[in-house]
Design a protein around this motif. Structure first.
Motif, PDB file in Angstrom:
ATOM      1  N   TYR A 169       4.866   6.934   0.719  1.00 48.55           N
ATOM      2  CA  TYR A 169       5.199   6.022   1.814  1.00 48.55           C
ATOM      3  C   TYR A 169       4.560   4.669   1.511  1.00 48.55           C
ATOM      4  N   THR A 170       5.383   3.633   1.394  1.00 47.92           N
ATOM      5  CA  THR A 170       4.917   2.301   1.024  1.00 47.92           C
ATOM      6  C   THR A 170       5.124   1.334   2.182  1.00 47.92           C
ATOM      7  N   ILE A 185       0.863  -1.189   0.000  1.00 50.20           N
ATOM      8  CA  ILE A 185       0.000   0.000   0.000  1.00 50.20           C
ATOM      9  C   ILE A 185       0.888   1.225   0.000  1.00 50.20           C
ATOM     10  N   THR A 186       0.609   2.153  -0.896  1.00 46.50           N
ATOM     11  CA  THR A 186       1.381   3.386  -1.000  1.00 46.50           C
ATOM     12  C   THR A 186       0.465   4.584  -0.765  1.00 46.50           C
ATOM     13  N   ILE A 187       0.831   5.393   0.213  1.00 45.48           N
ATOM     14  CA  ILE A 187       0.123   6.640   0.494  1.00 45.48           C
ATOM     15  C   ILE A 187       0.992   7.779  -0.012  1.00 45.48           C
ATOM     16  N   SER A 188       0.397   8.648  -0.835  1.00 46.71           N
ATOM     17  CA  SER A 188       1.154   9.722  -1.473  1.00 46.71           C
ATOM     18  C   SER A 188       0.542  11.079  -1.154  1.00 46.71           C
ATOM     19  N   GLY A 189       1.382  12.063  -1.104  1.00 46.74           N
ATOM     20  CA  GLY A 189       0.931  13.440  -0.971  1.00 46.74           C
ATOM     21  C   GLY A 189       1.884  14.353  -1.691  1.00 46.74           C
ATOM     22  N   GLY A 190       1.349  15.318  -2.420  1.00 48.66           N
ATOM     23  CA  GLY A 190       2.232  16.202  -3.154  1.00 48.66           C
ATOM     24  C   GLY A 190       1.523  17.430  -3.671  1.00 48.66           C
ATOM     25  N   ILE A 191       2.237  18.157  -4.493  1.00 49.16           N
ATOM     26  CA  ILE A 191       1.737  19.393  -5.090  1.00 49.16           C
ATOM     27  C   ILE A 191       1.822  19.254  -6.600  1.00 49.16           C
TER      28      ILE A 191
END
Length: 272
Positions: free
Chosen positions: A270-271, A33-39
């Protein structure tokens, strides 16, 4: 901001670098599971000349080499043979709003009012498939998706080729991918997004237009992925499309927007 093109860009650009990184770390046969956050900075709609910068969250999962899922949809690899793979796609086209409100996640740029009078394009469930071929540093992919329920009933797709490699940043490996791509669609898909009827023309002030099918754009995508730890990585990307054919000639693009489309972004993943 139209989510589908941006999601598609993030997935299609990040996958080659992620695949190369996975090749070096070894394949994981279990659930990831990958949680991503960005612009992300992108046009407000496909064809716009005004840009919005938005905080962009995403979550994706994979199970072994065959199953991938994200906000974009579900992808299952049914065939894996030497350098070839192929499978099916269940996706969702988020459509387009004629008068989108400003999102709480928007950092800069206003929601475009260019399309008021054209009406909304409803979201669409799509089914499709893909074929991939990889040999050494070269990865290629052909993807097709058909609308089955919603705002369009057309067929559209993308073909891409990328060169993958790695370099060192502060004695740590960083993975890159760069290459050309082309998008295409049939008359039904392009009509949903780029036609302007007589009624719509009167309401919007945009000239009448009847879009046909063909090549919609050609461009170049590039990304860099830098692992920060065992579970965390930093991904940056830039994507350029030149709208062409009936899409590039659409009165929506010619009178309210631009044929040049650029998307840029940076993400922390984040994986686990």
């Amino acid at each position: 901001m139209n989510l589908l093109p941006t999601l598609s860009v993030i997935v299609s650009i990040a996958l080659p670098t992620a695949a190369l990184a996975q090749d070096h770390r070894g394949h994981n046969e279990g659930l990831q599971i990958t949680i991503s956050g960005g612009i992300v900075s992108a046009p407000s709609y496909l064809g716009d000349d005004d840009y919005q910068t938005t905080v962009f969250p995403n979550i994706s999962l994979s199970y072994g080499e065959r199953l991938k899922a994200s906000l974009r949809g579900i992808e299952y690899t049914a065939i894996i043979r030497d350098n070839w793979s192929a499978g099916g796609i269940l996706a969702y086209d988020f459509g387009r709003e004629e008068d989108p409100g400003k999102s709480d996640l928007t950092i800069s740029g206003d929601a475009s009012t260019d399309l008021i009078g054209l009406g909304d394009v409803d979201g669409t469930i799509e089914i499709g498939g893909f074929v991939e071929y990889g040999a050494g540093p070269i990865a290629s992919r052909l993807e097709l998706r058909q609308g089955v329920d919603g705002g369009h009933d057309g067929l559209h797709g993308e073909a891409s080729v990328s060169y993958r490699g790695l370099f060192d940043v502060f004695a740590a490996p960083a993975f890159f991918s760069v290459g050309p791509k082309v998008t295409f669609a049939d008359d039904a898909y392009n009509s949903a997004y780029f036609d302007v009827s007589e009624t719509q023309s009167i309401a919007s002030g945009i000239s009448e237009y009847d879009a046909g099918g063909g090549i919609n754009s050609y461009g170049l995508s590039a990304s860099v992925m830098m692992p920060l730890s065992e579970h965390t990585s930093l991904v940056g990307f830039v994507d350029y499309d030149q709208l062409t054919g009936d899409v590039g000639d659409s009165s929506i693009v010619q009178e309210r927007g631009s044929q040049d489309q650029v998307r840029t972004g940076i993400f922390i993943n984040y994986t686990f």
